[in-house]
Design a protein around this motif. Structure first.
Motif, PDB file in Angstrom:
ATOM      1  N   HIS A 165       0.815  -1.279  -0.110  1.00 42.91           N
ATOM      2  CA  HIS A 165       0.085   0.111  -0.045  1.00 42.91           C
ATOM      3  C   HIS A 165       0.981   1.341  -0.041  1.00 42.91           C
ATOM      4  N   ASP A 166       2.197   1.067  -0.034  1.00 41.99           N
ATOM      5  CA  ASP A 166       2.795   2.389  -0.498  1.00 41.99           C
ATOM      6  C   ASP A 166       3.141   2.719  -1.745  1.00 41.99           C
ATOM      7  N   LEU A 167       2.730   1.807  -2.634  1.00 37.92           N
ATOM      8  CA  LEU A 167       2.671   2.059  -3.934  1.00 37.92           C
ATOM      9  C   LEU A 167       1.203   2.743  -4.234  1.00 37.92           C
ATOM     10  N   SER A 168       0.913   3.593  -5.128  1.00 41.09           N
ATOM     11  CA  SER A 168      -0.350   4.149  -5.453  1.00 41.09           C
ATOM     12  C   SER A 168      -0.764   3.857  -6.780  1.00 41.09           C
ATOM     13  N   GLU A 169      -2.126   3.930  -6.754  1.00 40.37           N
ATOM     14  CA  GLU A 169      -2.790   3.685  -8.139  1.00 40.37           C
ATOM     15  C   GLU A 169      -2.728   2.277  -8.422  1.00 40.37           C
ATOM     16  N   VAL A 170      -2.636   1.292  -7.598  1.00 41.30           N
ATOM     17  CA  VAL A 170      -2.787  -0.014  -7.760  1.00 41.30           C
ATOM     18  C   VAL A 170      -4.219  -0.317  -7.874  1.00 41.30           C
TER      19      VAL A 170
ATOM     20  N   THR B  92      10.031  -8.450  -2.851  1.00 38.56           N
ATOM     21  CA  THR B  92       9.333  -8.966  -1.803  1.00 38.56           C
ATOM     22  C   THR B  92       8.408  -8.076  -1.130  1.00 38.56           C
ATOM     23  N   LEU B  93       7.159  -8.523  -0.785  1.00 39.74           N
ATOM     24  CA  LEU B  93       6.065  -7.618  -0.337  1.00 39.74           C
ATOM     25  C   LEU B  93       5.724  -7.790   1.140  1.00 39.74           C
ATOM     26  N   GLN B  94       5.279  -6.902   1.823  1.00 42.35           N
ATOM     27  CA  GLN B  94       4.552  -7.041   2.954  1.00 42.35           C
ATOM     28  C   GLN B  94       3.199  -6.490   2.521  1.00 42.35           C
TER      29      GLN B  94
ATOM     30  N   ILE C  19       5.516 -11.148   3.988  1.00 42.06           N
ATOM     31  CA  ILE C  19       4.863 -11.094   5.288  1.00 42.06           C
ATOM     32  C   ILE C  19       3.582 -10.676   4.992  1.00 42.06           C
ATOM     33  N   LEU C  20       2.597 -11.301   5.650  1.00 43.54           N
ATOM     34  CA  LEU C  20       1.149 -10.972   5.152  1.00 43.54           C
ATOM     35  C   LEU C  20       0.793 -10.170   6.518  1.00 43.54           C
TER      36      LEU C  20
ATOM     37  N   VAL D 288      13.836  -6.473   5.147  1.00 42.64           N
ATOM     38  CA  VAL D 288      13.992  -5.258   5.496  1.00 42.64           C
ATOM     39  C   VAL D 288      12.964  -4.354   5.003  1.00 42.64           C
ATOM     40  N   VAL D 289      11.926  -4.057   5.438  1.00 42.01           N
ATOM     41  CA  VAL D 289      10.822  -3.343   4.798  1.00 42.01           C
ATOM     42  C   VAL D 289      10.920  -1.927   4.890  1.00 42.01           C
ATOM     43  N   LEU D 290      10.940  -1.019   3.672  1.00 40.55           N
ATOM     44  CA  LEU D 290      10.782   0.233   3.448  1.00 40.55           C
ATOM     45  C   LEU D 290       9.675   0.827   3.878  1.00 40.55           C
ATOM     46  N   GLU D 291       9.239   0.893   5.058  1.00 46.65           N
ATOM     47  CA  GLU D 291       7.900   1.612   5.377  1.00 46.65           C
ATOM     48  C   GLU D 291       7.785   2.935   5.273  1.00 46.65           C
TER      49      GLU D 291
END
Length: 286
Positions: free
Chosen positions: A9-14, A31-33, A71-72, A256-259
């Motif tokens: 959800h840190d990507l817009s217009e998905v 990799t996604l969370q 990560i879910l 390592v998640v780039l939150e």
């Protein structure tokens, strides 16, 4: 070596699984969370809605672009004051644990909640009563995790009963489960007065319970009027070079998640971290 990830959800217009996969790949991330309800608000994602077919659909679509769900996300209030809502939240997390393998996930993640219905800072979270209720909830979830052979990822933070490294160590003593892991977000554990010691906090966490750290959130920030404000990585004051060096040394390959780093800023963040890791490798080879 780190396994860099981003929150979907840190990507817009998905608008679809296909666009999520394409946008993730375009940023050089594999990799996604994944928080289903945040990436796809129209998708029914309560516990009763999650099923093996959905998991396989998500996994298969992402794999076509070489993307995986590491990560879910299932962030719930483990100690919600309304017992009915608390039970619903715990049941939802249990459903995610039962189905996470179909998504290809290594763990299901949550924070520990709040004594109030909304998540906010209050010292009432720091009482022994709040801690005990949290422990009961985590014991329940890890029991299901053990049955399903799925990690339960718990994220500490100042707005929660699990609000410090001391409390985290105490939790790990109380809940002795191979399927309980810690998702360390150092930015969630600092204030405007303590933020300069963030790298030391990360090292201390690894020194004290590094064997239980299963992912790290890397969230840059600025300090404005005594508030910690998240920003894209590289535009704030986080000492990401020092933190990445600690992680790479202590737990190579970990997530390592780039939150809170969003859209085109993700590619820049990946480049910055790769530069740090390259310098570290070169110094080791000298």
């Amino acid at each position: 070596m780190l396994n860099l990830a981003i929150r979907g959800h840190d990507l817009s217009e998905v608008t679809s699984l296909e666009s999520l996969a394409e946008k993730t790949q375009a940023q050089g991330i594999q990799t996604l969370q994944l928080a289903l309800g945040l990436s796809f608000p129209a998708l029914l994602s309560e516990g009763r809605n999650i099923n093996p077919g959905l998991g396989q659909l998500v996994k298969g679509t992402l794999q076509r672009k070489n993307i995986q769900v590491g990560i879910l996300s299932c962030y719930i209030n483990l100690i919600h004051p309304d017992r009915t809502l608390r039970e619903a939240a715990l049941s939802k997390f249990e459903s995610y644990l039962r189905h996470a393998r179909y998504f290809g996930a290594a763990m299901v993640a949550t924070e520990t909640g709040n004594v109030f219905p909304e998540i906010r800072y209050t010292t009432k979270n720091f009482t022994e009563a709040a801690f005990e209720e949290m422990v009961q909830g985590i014991e329940r979830l890890t029991a299901v995790g053990e049955q399903q052979q799925m990690l339960v990822g718990i994220e500490p933070g100042l707005n929660h009963p699990l609000h410090s490294l001391d409390r985290t160590a105490q939790l790990l003593q109380r809940v002795d489960s191979a399927y309980l892991g810690i998702i360390l977000d150092p930015t969630n554990l600092i204030t405007s007065e303590t933020y300069r010691s963030q790298a030391a906090l990360v090292q201390e966490a690894f020194d004290r319970f590094g064997d239980k750290i299963i992912a790290v959130h890397l969230k840059d920030f600025q300090v404005r009027e005594d508030q910690i404000i998240p920003v894209d990585l590289g535009t704030g004051v986080i000492d990401y070079p020092a933190i990445c060096q600690v992680i790479a040394k202590e737990k190579p390959g970990t997530f390592v998640v780039l939150e809170e780093t969003k859209d085109q800023a993700i590619g820049n963040a990946v480049s910055l971290i790769q530069q740090v890791l390259k310098k570290e490798r070169e110094s080791c080879n000298e």
